[in-house]
Design an enzyme around this catalytic site. Structure first.
Site, PDB file in Angstrom:
ATOM      1  N   ARG A  67     -24.140  44.917  36.713  1.00 46.03           N
ATOM      2  CA  ARG A  67     -23.175  43.799  36.582  1.00 46.03           C
ATOM      3  C   ARG A  67     -22.281  43.705  37.820  1.00 46.03           C
ATOM      4  O   ARG A  67     -21.954  42.613  38.274  1.00 46.03           O
ATOM      5  CB  ARG A  67     -22.290  43.992  35.341  1.00 46.03           C
ATOM      6  CG  ARG A  67     -22.985  43.775  34.015  1.00 46.03           C
ATOM      7  CD  ARG A  67     -21.961  43.657  32.900  1.00 46.03           C
ATOM      8  NE  ARG A  67     -21.209  42.398  33.004  1.00 46.03           N
ATOM      9  CZ  ARG A  67     -21.639  41.260  32.457  1.00 46.03           C
ATOM     10  NH1 ARG A  67     -22.805  41.204  31.822  1.00 46.03           N
ATOM     11  NH2 ARG A  67     -20.927  40.149  32.582  1.00 46.03           N
ATOM     12  N   ILE A  94     -19.062  36.912  31.428  1.00 42.47           N
ATOM     13  CA  ILE A  94     -17.709  37.383  31.750  1.00 42.47           C
ATOM     14  C   ILE A  94     -17.742  37.854  33.200  1.00 42.47           C
ATOM     15  O   ILE A  94     -18.522  38.746  33.539  1.00 42.47           O
ATOM     16  CB  ILE A  94     -17.307  38.568  30.831  1.00 42.47           C
ATOM     17  CG1 ILE A  94     -17.435  38.150  29.362  1.00 42.47           C
ATOM     18  CG2 ILE A  94     -15.902  39.058  31.155  1.00 42.47           C
ATOM     19  CD1 ILE A  94     -16.516  37.022  28.957  1.00 42.47           C
ATOM     20  N   ASN A 109     -11.078  27.925  32.448  1.00 42.65           N
ATOM     21  CA  ASN A 109     -12.190  27.934  31.495  1.00 42.65           C
ATOM     22  C   ASN A 109     -11.843  26.995  30.361  1.00 42.65           C
ATOM     23  O   ASN A 109     -10.675  26.795  30.020  1.00 42.65           O
ATOM     24  CB  ASN A 109     -12.384  29.356  30.950  1.00 42.65           C
ATOM     25  CG  ASN A 109     -13.496  29.427  29.891  1.00 42.65           C
ATOM     26  OD1 ASN A 109     -14.585  28.933  30.099  1.00 42.65           O
ATOM     27  ND2 ASN A 109     -13.163  30.018  28.750  1.00 42.65           N
ATOM     28  N   HIS A 111     -12.586  26.424  26.273  1.00 42.09           N
ATOM     29  CA  HIS A 111     -13.067  27.223  25.134  1.00 42.09           C
ATOM     30  C   HIS A 111     -12.994  26.372  23.869  1.00 42.09           C
ATOM     31  O   HIS A 111     -11.966  25.713  23.634  1.00 42.09           O
ATOM     32  CB  HIS A 111     -12.190  28.482  24.999  1.00 42.09           C
ATOM     33  CG  HIS A 111     -12.611  29.387  23.892  1.00 42.09           C
ATOM     34  ND1 HIS A 111     -13.710  30.221  23.983  1.00 42.09           N
ATOM     35  CD2 HIS A 111     -12.085  29.584  22.649  1.00 42.09           C
ATOM     36  CE1 HIS A 111     -13.842  30.893  22.859  1.00 42.09           C
ATOM     37  NE2 HIS A 111     -12.865  30.530  22.024  1.00 42.09           N
ATOM     38  N   ASP A 143      -8.253  35.315  33.035  1.00 46.98           N
ATOM     39  CA  ASP A 143      -7.707  36.589  33.533  1.00 46.98           C
ATOM     40  C   ASP A 143      -8.738  37.669  33.201  1.00 46.98           C
ATOM     41  O   ASP A 143      -9.896  37.352  32.893  1.00 46.98           O
ATOM     42  CB  ASP A 143      -6.312  36.864  32.932  1.00 46.98           C
ATOM     43  CG  ASP A 143      -6.351  37.097  31.426  1.00 46.98           C
ATOM     44  OD1 ASP A 143      -5.257  37.195  30.830  1.00 46.98           O
ATOM     45  OD2 ASP A 143      -7.448  37.173  30.844  1.00 46.98           O
TER      46      ASP A 143
END
Ligand code: GRF
Length: 202
Positions: A67, A94, A109, A111, A143
């Site tokens: 990742r 993420i 973002n 949501h 964040d």
């Protein structure tokens, strides 16, 4: 302002931004989409970008050792376009420390729930299962948590008895697309300050 939009699926939020810019470009929406990034190939979001003649890039987790390496690759690929604002619109990964170090504070973002309720990838399903009567969508700064950054704007959506997840998510997306277009325009045109958990747009 130069926008990079990150997508993982249908890209209807991206399309709402593109349609607004196409219509309002002359009146100074204040933003243009300079590139679209994705974590997977063969999604409608990338096709929408290509149809609009916008450069695209794909950073697949599976193409990297881990990742952290993927996070570095995504950061580098995004930096290439020198964005003023990065917009995650249905991007289902993420991001890591590298990406946040570079873009936190100018990375938003959208949501499909009223945060802090129902963070994560199953927000609509969880809201439905919980039996809330009002849900909605949230546009927020990203964040280092999952859907935990300072909230910029929210829109309320009623839940109907006959709703299943798809119907409810579509109704949320109608509100979400309008909210995202408005927020991006205001951030791009008017600027903003983040003070702790408060977002100030003059
Ligand atoms: C949006 O509802 C977004 O909030 C969620 O996934 C959906 C993406 O829709 N994370 P689209 O790809 O913009 O159509």
């Amino acid at each position: 302002a130069r926008l990079v939009v990150l997508v993982s699926g249908a890209g209807t939020n991206l399309q709402a931004l593109l349609d607004t810019i196409a219509v309002q470009h002359v009146v100074g929406y204040g933003a243009e989409v300079v590139a679209v990034g994705a974590d997977r190939e063969d999604i409608a979001g990338l096709r929408r970008a290509r149809e609009a003649g916008i450069p695209t890039y794909v950073c697949r987790l599976g193409d990297h050792a881990d990742r952290a390496a993927w996070d570095v690759a995504l950061t580098r690929a995004t930096e290439e376009y020198e964005p003023d604002l990065v917009v995650s619109a249905g991007f289902m990964k993420i991001v890591g420390a590298e990406f946040l170090a570079r873009f936190q504070g100018r990375f938003i973002n959208t949501h499909p729930a009223l945060l802090p309720s129902f963070p994560g990838a199953q927000a609509v399903r969880e809201a439905l299962a919980h039996g809330v009567r009002i849900t909605g969508c949230t546009v927020h700064f990203v964040d280092d948590g999952v859907d935990t950054g300072p909230i910029i704007a929210q829109g309320a959506v009623e839940v109907r008895d006959e709703d299943d997840e798809t119907a409810l998510h579509e109704r949320i997306k109608d509100v979400e697309r309008r909210l995202l277009v408005e927020v991006v325009g205001r951030l791009a045109r008017d600027g903003y300050r983040i003070e702790g958990r408060k977002v100030r747009i003059p």
